[in-house]
Write an enzyme that holds these catalytic residues in place. Structure first.
Site, PDB file in Angstrom:
ATOM      1  N   GLU A  85     -48.532 138.727 -14.218  1.00 12.88           N
ATOM      2  CA  GLU A  85     -49.549 138.666 -13.286  1.00 12.88           C
ATOM      3  C   GLU A  85     -49.189 139.267 -12.003  1.00 12.88           C
ATOM      4  OE1 GLU A  85     -52.290 135.495 -13.370  1.00 12.88           O
ATOM      5  OE2 GLU A  85     -51.875 135.245 -15.323  1.00 12.88           O
ATOM      6  N   GLU A  99     -51.183 127.475 -16.087  1.00 13.80           N
ATOM      7  CA  GLU A  99     -51.093 126.783 -15.200  1.00 13.80           C
ATOM      8  C   GLU A  99     -51.190 125.380 -15.165  1.00 13.80           C
ATOM      9  OE1 GLU A  99     -54.163 128.573 -12.784  1.00 13.80           O
ATOM     10  OE2 GLU A  99     -53.062 130.329 -12.416  1.00 13.80           O
TER      11      GLU A  99
HETATM   12  C1  XIL Z   1     -58.567 135.452 -12.001  1.00 11.52           C
HETATM   13  C2  XIL Z   1     -59.297 136.743 -12.218  1.00 11.52           C
HETATM   14  O1  XIL Z   1     -58.520 137.698 -11.779  1.00 11.52           O
HETATM   15  C3  XIL Z   1     -60.525 136.678 -11.333  1.00 11.52           C
HETATM   16  O2  XIL Z   1     -61.372 138.023 -11.462  1.00 11.52           O
HETATM   17  C4  XIL Z   1     -61.293 135.405 -11.721  1.00 11.52           C
HETATM   18  O3  XIL Z   1     -62.681 135.332 -10.957  1.00 11.52           O
HETATM   19  C5  XIL Z   1     -60.522 134.233 -11.519  1.00 11.52           C
HETATM   20  O4  XIL Z   1     -59.231 134.470 -12.273  1.00 11.52           O
HETATM   21  N1  XIL Z   1     -54.051 133.244 -12.306  1.00 11.52           N
HETATM   22  C6  XIL Z   1     -54.509 133.509 -13.781  1.00 11.52           C
HETATM   23  C7  XIL Z   1     -55.587 134.602 -13.847  1.00 11.52           C
HETATM   24  O5  XIL Z   1     -54.144 132.979 -14.843  1.00 11.52           O
HETATM   25  O6  XIL Z   1     -56.529 134.151 -15.001  1.00 11.52           O
HETATM   26  C8  XIL Z   1     -56.456 134.550 -12.496  1.00 11.52           C
HETATM   27  O7  XIL Z   1     -57.514 135.446 -12.596  1.00 11.52           O
HETATM   28  C9  XIL Z   1     -55.785 134.947 -11.269  1.00 11.52           C
HETATM   29  C10 XIL Z   1     -54.581 133.718 -11.347  1.00 11.52           C
END
Ligand code: XIL
Length: 330
Positions: free
Chosen positions: A240, A125
Site C-alpha cells: 500500500e 492490521e
Molecule cells: C482505506 C481506503 O483507501 C479508503 O477509501 C477507505 O475509506 C478506508 O480504507 N490500510 C488499509 C486499507 O489496509 O484498507 C485502507 O484503505 C488504508 C489503510
C-alpha cells in the site's frame, strides 16, 4: 506472483469503482502501468456482505472484469480486519457464531475468485499502535468473540478454499525509526513465527508502507525484519505504498521531489535485501487517494502522495518505482 523476466518486481495499485468504469484516462493509466490491481474497498466486508448472509459482488466483479480484460492480475483485500465491518457483525453473540460467520464469509469470497485472485491479505492490521507483545492484538469483533485463534482460523479456511492462493498478513508502521515502530515489527515477527511454527498456511507479509514523509526510516530495523521474515521462508511484498505529504512544503516541485526521495529511501532498503515479488501503491493517481481523509494539509492544498498526478502525468515518485523495478535490467 513471479516478477516478469524484464523487471525486478510486479507493479500494481489499489483501484476504485466507479472511477474504473467511468474515468477513461484513469482506465488507460491503470491498464498501461499495472501488472496487478487490488480493489481499494470493493472486497471489504461492508461492501461484500453489508446485509447478513447476502453477498454482493457487483463492485468487486467490476474490478476483476477490468483486470481480466487487460491481462492484469488481482490481489484480494481483505478477509479479517477490525474495520469496514457492517454493523450487524456487532450482534454476533458467541464464539461459535462468530466462527461460523467468518468461515462462511471467507469460503464465499475466496471461493468465488479462486484461480483469479491469486493472493490475499487474509488478516489486515492485527496489531494496535505500540503493541506490548505479539499477544497484544488490536481490538476487533473477531478478537472479542473468537480470541487470537481468529488469525489461524482465517488462514486455514482461506487455504482450504483455494489451496493455490498466496496468503498474507498485512500491517502498517513497519519501516519507521522509534520505539513504537520497533514494537510493531517485533510483535508482527513474533506472531508470524508462531503461525509458521504451528504450520498455519501463511505465505507472506504485506508491508503497507503508508510512509509519513516526516518520519525517519529505520534502515537497520527494517533490514533485520526483512531478513527474519525471509529466513522463515516467507515472502514480503509492499502492499500500500504512498507518501503522506501533509506537512511538506506547498511548492509542488519541491514537494514531489521530497515525496520521491522518501520512497527512494524506503525502497532502497527493501530492494537492497531482496527485490520483493510485488510493489503496489495505494492508488495510482493523486486524483483518487485516501490520504486526505486522515491527512488533510493545513494549507488545504490537495495531497500528492501517488506516482501520477491528477492529470495522469508521471511524477518523480513514479521514476523512483521504475528505477527499482528495472534496476540492472536495461
Ligand atoms: C482505506 C481506503 O483507501 C479508503 O477509501 C477507505 O475509506 C478506508 O480504507 N490500510 C488499509 C486499507 O489496509 O484498507 C485502507 O484503505 C488504508 C489503510
Amino acid at each position: 506472483m513471479p516478477a516478469s523476466s524484464q523487471s525486478n518486481f510486479l507493479y500494481g495499485a489499489a483501484v476504485r469503482t466507479p472511477a474504473l468504469i467511468t474515468d477513461h484516462p484513469y482506465q488507460e493509466l491503470v491498464a498501461r502501468y499495472c501488472d496487478l490491481v487490488v480493489p481499494e474497498g470493493e472486497l471489504k466486508w461492508a461492501s461484500v456482505q453489508a446485509k447478513r448472509g447476502v453477498f454482493n459482488f457487483d463492485k468487486a466483479d467490476a474490478v476483476v472484469d477490468f483486470a481480466k480484460r487487460h491481462g492484469i492480475g488481482v490481489r484480494g483485500h481483505t478477509l479479517a480486519w477490525y474495520a469496514a465491518l457492517p454493523a450487524w457483525t456487532k450482534d454476533m453473540a458467541s464464539r461459535q457464531e462468530a466462527e461460523r460467520v467468518l468461515e462462511q464469509h471467507i469460503r464465499t469470497v475466496v471461493g468465488r475468485y479462486a484461480g483469479t485472485i491469486r493472493s490475499w491479505d487474509v488478516v489486515n492490521e492485527p496489531f494496535p499502535d505500540d503493541p506490548r507483545s505479539s499477544h497484544d492484538l488490536r481490538k476487533s469483533v473477531w478478537l472479542e468473540q473468537i480470541g487470537r485463534e481468529y488469525i489461524p482460523l482465517a488462514f486455514r479456511i482461506a487455504h482450504e478454499t483455494d489451496p493455490a492462493a498466496r496468503l498474507f498478513i498485512n500491517e502498517y508502521d513497519i519501516a519507521f525509526a522509534g520505539s513504537r515502530f520497533k514494537s510493531k515489527r517485533d510483535a508482527l515477527l513474533g506472531l508470524v513465527r508462531e503461525l509458521v511454527n504451528n504450520k498455519v498456511p501463511i505465505h507472506g507479509v504485506g508491508i503497507q508502507a503508508h510512509i509519513n514523509a516526516d518520519r525517519q526510516i529505520d534502515s537497520v530495523g527494517l533490514q533485520e525484519f526483512l531478513h527474519a521474515i525471509s529466513s522463515l521462508g516467507l515472502e514480503v511484498i509492499v502492499t500500500e505504498l504512498d507518501v503522506i505529504d501533509f506537512s511538506l512544503p506547498a511548492d509542488i516541485q519541491l514537494r514531489d521531489a521530497l515525496v520521491a526521495a522518501k520512497a527512494y529511501e524506503f525502497l532502497d532498503v527493501v530492494c537492497g535485501v531482496a527485490a520483493p515479488p510485488a510493489v503496489l501503491t495505494w492508488g495510482i493517481t493523486d486524483k483518487y487517494t485516501w490520504v486526505p481523509i486522515y491527512f488533510t494539509r493545513a494549507d488545504k492544498l490537495p495531497n500528492r502522495p501517488l506516482p501520477f498526478d491528477r492529470n495522469m502525468r508521471p511524477k518523480p515518485l513514479y521514476s523512483v518505482i521504475e528505477y527499482f523495478r528495472y534496476r540492472g535490467r536495461r
